[in-house]
Structures are given as C-alpha cells and as structure tokens.
Design an enzyme around this catalytic site. Structure first.
Site, PDB file in Angstrom:
ATOM      1  N   LYS A 228       0.834  -1.207   0.000  1.00 44.68           N
ATOM      2  CA  LYS A 228       0.000   0.000   0.000  1.00 44.68           C
ATOM      3  C   LYS A 228       0.870   1.259   0.000  1.00 44.68           C
ATOM      4  O   LYS A 228       0.605   2.214  -0.733  1.00 44.68           O
ATOM      5  CB  LYS A 228      -0.945  -0.016   1.214  1.00 44.68           C
ATOM      6  CG  LYS A 228      -2.061  -1.054   1.057  1.00 44.68           C
ATOM      7  CD  LYS A 228      -2.800  -1.367   2.355  1.00 44.68           C
ATOM      8  CE  LYS A 228      -3.781  -2.516   2.145  1.00 44.68           C
ATOM      9  NZ  LYS A 228      -4.395  -3.021   3.371  1.00 44.68           N
TER      10      LYS A 228
ATOM     11  N   ASP B 153     -10.324   3.534   4.867  1.00 43.79           N
ATOM     12  CA  ASP B 153     -10.465   2.080   4.714  1.00 43.79           C
ATOM     13  C   ASP B 153     -11.896   1.633   5.050  1.00 43.79           C
ATOM     14  O   ASP B 153     -12.232   0.458   4.953  1.00 43.79           O
ATOM     15  CB  ASP B 153      -9.459   1.383   5.653  1.00 43.79           C
ATOM     16  CG  ASP B 153      -9.153  -0.047   5.208  1.00 43.79           C
ATOM     17  OD1 ASP B 153      -9.318  -0.350   4.015  1.00 43.79           O
ATOM     18  OD2 ASP B 153      -8.747  -0.860   6.062  1.00 43.79           O
TER      19      ASP B 153
ATOM     20  N   GLN C 187      -3.941  -1.549   9.853  1.00 40.89           N
ATOM     21  CA  GLN C 187      -3.904  -2.891   9.260  1.00 40.89           C
ATOM     22  C   GLN C 187      -4.427  -3.923  10.257  1.00 40.89           C
ATOM     23  O   GLN C 187      -4.055  -3.898  11.437  1.00 40.89           O
ATOM     24  CB  GLN C 187      -2.456  -3.222   8.848  1.00 40.89           C
ATOM     25  CG  GLN C 187      -2.313  -4.507   8.075  1.00 40.89           C
ATOM     26  CD  GLN C 187      -3.036  -4.492   6.721  1.00 40.89           C
ATOM     27  OE1 GLN C 187      -3.015  -3.502   6.005  1.00 40.89           O
ATOM     28  NE2 GLN C 187      -3.715  -5.578   6.392  1.00 40.89           N
TER      29      GLN C 187
END
Ligand code: NAP
Length: 282
Positions: free
Chosen positions: A54, A121, A98
């Site tokens: 990413k 996200d 994450q």
C-alpha cells in the site's frame, strides 16, 4: 462456454490514474501531497506485506505515506493513543489500521478512534452506517473495488439474483448492501448455511468472500453467471474452483489480478478524496 476474464489490474490502473491527477492538483493548491498514515501492530508477515504494497503504491500515485509500527505486545491503549493523535493531525488525510491485530488489542475500539473523515479504509461504524444508508462516507475498500469491477464490465446488478458467500463486516456484509442498493436481490450465505451448492447454483452473480480455497465448486455455477472471487488463500488460490467455474460463467475474476488490485486503488482514491474534502479542493 468460457468466461471472459475480468482484468482487475486494468480497472485499478484507471482508478489510480484518476487519483494521481487529483493528487497533483491537490499538491498545487495546498502545497503538500495527500498523506496516508498506516498503523501496523505486531509481526504478522502478511500484514507487513500488505502495508508495504500500500505504501509503495502511494509513492507511484503521488501520495505521501507515513508508516507507524507498534510492537506485538502493544496494548489497546497504546494503539488508541497513536490513532487518536493521527486523527487530529492536520497533515494526515487518511488512516489505515492494518488488521488483524494481536489478540490482546480490541480492534473495534481502535477502529472507532479513527475520525470518520479520515476513515479511508471504511472500518468505522459511522462509515458502515453511511454506506448502508446511502449517505456520503467512505466505503470499505474491497466491496467498493468490486463495484468498480462490475461497472467497468457493464454488469448491472438490478434485478439480478446475487449470492454473497461470507458476512464479515469489511467484505461480505457491505458488498451485499452495495448490491442491494443497486437493486440486486441478495442472499447471504455463511458457515451455517444449509446446502450452499444449491444457493450458489441459483445465482446470476456470485461473490465469494470466505477465505477457504476452492470452497465453491465450478459445477455449482449457473451457466452465464458472473463470478467475483474476493478470496485470497495461500498459494494464490481463490475461494472458487477457477478453471471449472470459468467454463460455465460469463465473466470471472482471476486470483490474483481480480479483486485485489482494486482494493488498494480504492484506498488511495479515498485518501485523495479525504484530502480534497478537508481542504475544499474542487
Ligand atoms: P472472515 O472475516 O474470516 O469471514 C469469512 C466469512 O466466510 C464468514 O462470514 C464465515 O461465516 C464464512 N464462511 C466460513 N466458512 C464457510 C463455509 N464453509 N461456507 C460458507 N461460508 C463460510 O474473512 P474476510 O475478512 O471477509 O475475508 C474473506 C476472504 O477475502 C479471505 O480470503 C481474505 O483474504 C479475502 N480478502 C481479500 C481482500 C482483497 O483485497 N482481495 C480484502 C479482504 C479480504 P460465519 O460468519 O458464519 O463465520
């Protein structure tokens, strides 16, 4: 019949090239690049790989990224403190935490610390509610990426019988809701579903979101169906038995190169959007 293969990399590149143009414009107006902060807790090798992919992508699209790492022993309080700081940092536009995180960390509490305007996200309850209600907000990236794939290949979900296998809050549930919002008739299947084969065999559109290699057999697929395989298992194997499914489907995503690339592309595009919204760049 042999299915046309959905090229997720090409669709992702289109999203990324649009994000790159907007990112350049943002930098001209605001005097800095849009910035994605990543938070990685612990030593999970797959998580390290995902975050590296990413942040590398950020550089190619003209975004800044700021990587934050906490040790395997970090507490919920440690992670909350970091995420709270990033949430109020004016030089950070988007926050990616994450997951999965180590077992002692309360993931939901961490997610809820992200201010929704930086939740690129799409993991907060506020983002989920906005998506469910059709309000403005950031969608969970993988479901949003799947909708890009369907649009790019001219698949209109309206009136289609869609079967979503999996009901996680980041993937199964939201993709079902996005398809419902586009007038599909949606059935959710999960680990307690009785006769999965029969459910799948009636679907015009199948979304596999389980994480079990080749759980969905090729001969379950209705001839002419569209098959989206979001599963990603060790050895680059999806949740669908690809070769057999491709003989019956009309359109199918490969693994890798299908859903995966669009997930990252949506994350970066939503980071640019967050930056633009915070600084009123038209
Ligand atoms: P998850 O949270 O583990 O959810 C898995 C879902 O599958 C659950 O709803 C579970 O049902 C269901 N399930 C498990 N066994 C089943 C069975 N035998 N029959 C039917 N349903 C079953 O996983 P996730 O985070 O949604 O991820 C799913 C897959 O997508 C994984 O392979 C993951 O790597 C992949 N993924 C890919 C991307 C990408 O960018 N391409 C992004 C995210 C995830 P219950 O709810 O009943 O337990």
């Amino acid at each position: 019949m042999s299915a046309d293969v959905i090229d997720g990399t090409a669709v992702a590149n289109q999203i990324l090239s649009d994000a790159a143009v907007r990112s350049t414009r943002f930098a001209e107006v605001v005097g800095r690049k849009p910035c994605l902060a990543t938070v990685l807790v612990g030593d999970d090798p797959a998580s390290h790989t995902y975050v590296r992919m990413k942040t590398n992508r950020c550089a190619t699209v003209g975004l800044d990224s700021r990587a934050h790492r906490l040790p395997e022993t970090a507490t919920t309080g440690d992670v909350v403190a970091l995420v709270a700081k990033l949430s109020t940092d004016d030089t950070v536009d988007g926050i990616l935490v994450q997951h999965p995180m180590p077992h002692q960390v309360d993931e939901r509490q961490i997610f809820e610390t992200i201010t929704p305007t930086k939740d690129v996200d799409g993991v907060t309850g506020a983002s989920f509610a906005a998506m469910a209600l059709g309000d403005k907000g950031f969608a969970s990236c993988t479901p949003a990426g799947i909708m890009h794939l369907l649009d790019a290949y001219g698949v209109d979900p309206a009136g289609q019988r869609a079967v979503v296998v999996g009901r996680s809050p980041i993937l199964g549930k939201p993709i079902g809701m996005l398809l419902l919002a586009r007038d599909a008739t949606v059935t959710y299947c999960h680990s307690r579903t009785v006769d999965l084969a029969n459910m799948v065999s009636e679907a015009d559109l199948v979304v596999a979101a389980v994480g079990r290699p080749e759980l969905i057999k090729g001969n379950w697929i209705k001839p002419g169906a569209v098959v989206i395989d979001a599963g990603y298992n060790p050895g680059n194997i999806g949740d669908v038995e690809y070769t057999a499914a491709a003989h019956r489907a009309r359109l199918i995503t490969p693994v890798p190169g299908g859903v995966g690339p669009t997930t990252i592309a949506v994350l970066l595009a939503q980071t640019v959007e967050a930056a633009e919204s915070a600084h009123v760049v038209e």
